[in-house]
Design an enzyme around this catalytic site. Sequence first.
Site, PDB file in Angstrom:
ATOM      1  N   SER A  79       0.846  -1.184   0.000  1.00 20.71           N
ATOM      2  CA  SER A  79       0.000   0.000   0.000  1.00 20.71           C
ATOM      3  C   SER A  79       0.890   1.247   0.000  1.00 20.71           C
ATOM      4  O   SER A  79       1.783   1.356  -0.828  1.00 20.71           O
ATOM      5  CB  SER A  79      -0.975  -0.030   1.184  1.00 20.71           C
ATOM      6  OG  SER A  79      -2.020   0.915   1.012  1.00 20.71           O
ATOM      7  N   GLU A 207      -0.763  -2.383  -8.881  1.00 23.39           N
ATOM      8  CA  GLU A 207      -2.057  -2.731  -8.272  1.00 23.39           C
ATOM      9  C   GLU A 207      -2.734  -1.472  -7.778  1.00 23.39           C
ATOM     10  O   GLU A 207      -2.090  -0.554  -7.287  1.00 23.39           O
ATOM     11  CB  GLU A 207      -1.872  -3.753  -7.149  1.00 23.39           C
ATOM     12  CG  GLU A 207      -0.973  -3.327  -5.992  1.00 23.39           C
ATOM     13  CD  GLU A 207      -1.744  -2.753  -4.820  1.00 23.39           C
ATOM     14  OE1 GLU A 207      -3.001  -2.771  -4.853  1.00 23.39           O
ATOM     15  OE2 GLU A 207      -1.089  -2.265  -3.890  1.00 23.39           O
ATOM     16  N   HIS A 273      -4.561  -5.152  -2.868  1.00 25.20           N
ATOM     17  CA  HIS A 273      -5.390  -4.851  -1.710  1.00 25.20           C
ATOM     18  C   HIS A 273      -6.535  -5.844  -1.520  1.00 25.20           C
ATOM     19  O   HIS A 273      -7.382  -5.645  -0.657  1.00 25.20           O
ATOM     20  CB  HIS A 273      -5.939  -3.425  -1.811  1.00 25.20           C
ATOM     21  CG  HIS A 273      -4.940  -2.387  -1.422  1.00 25.20           C
ATOM     22  ND1 HIS A 273      -3.865  -2.058  -2.216  1.00 25.20           N
ATOM     23  CD2 HIS A 273      -4.852  -1.598  -0.311  1.00 25.20           C
ATOM     24  CE1 HIS A 273      -3.162  -1.110  -1.619  1.00 25.20           C
ATOM     25  NE2 HIS A 273      -3.723  -0.821  -0.470  1.00 25.20           N
TER      26      HIS A 273
END
Length: 302
Positions: A79, A207, A273
């Site tokens: 992240s 991503e 995620h």
Amino acid sequence: MDWLRDRGYDVVVGECMDGSGITSAPAEARAAELTAMLCDPQVRCVVPPWGGETAIDLVDLLDWDALAEAEPTWLVGYSDLSTILLPITTRLGWATVHGDNLADTPYRTPAGLRHWLDLVSGAGPHVQRDSGLVADWWRFEEDPRATEWREVGPGGWRLHGAESLTATGRLVGGCIETMVNLAGTPYGDVAAFGRQHAADGLIVYVEACEDGAATICRNLHGLRLAGWFEHATAILVGRTKAPDHPGMTQEEAVVDALGRLGVPLVLDMEIGHVPPHLPLVNGALATVVVDGDTHQVTQDLR
């Protein structure tokens, strides 16, 4: 932390742990603490509790000269931590792990995947395969000590732009929304990293966390224009729950920006995620095979 201690690890907790604001401490304090941990020979791995929000405020405050003199230390997470993982690898040549954060670490690894602790404990080759699983977390309020993913349904890797794929290259990538802010800066020069490893090629992975499809499309075009995919032999795309646009899905956003490159895309991988997580080591030499029933990635730390 108890989960790690129960398995024989010594856990050192930093001072920057205030959860009342968007960050755990002022940027200067966080940068100093992270630099100190990464330079401490007694600390072998640094893992954040969670992804966070504004790690970009640290990149020009880290002591890069001190880090360049230090022995490499593992930095693990995903992240917003992509903002730090990427320059640690591209500027210093250290391997970093895009995998679980501390809060995810106790979850059992499903068949086919490997825990990040396994990857950092040896040079490999580390082989991982499509788990076929789409999962979710248990909310902390429901079970703060959960170790089994909540199964949502089946899923699997898919190819775009090729019937089958065998590609080799150095891994580099992370979360689109955070990395795009590094493109064009000294902390996100993936084009130079690609030139450095031109003999091996790159396997770039991306991503999306939460931004809508139109924003992701713009961001990926930006990374393309910054030369991030010039040496790519394949591009890996993580599964996402980020919202579609009324006129564009998340997959269409990826294809719009990256399909024109003529580089095979591997879609719906467990690298984002949506759990479970397939840990990838930035800087590792990887081989990706998607051919019939064979869906696997092999990583060598050399």
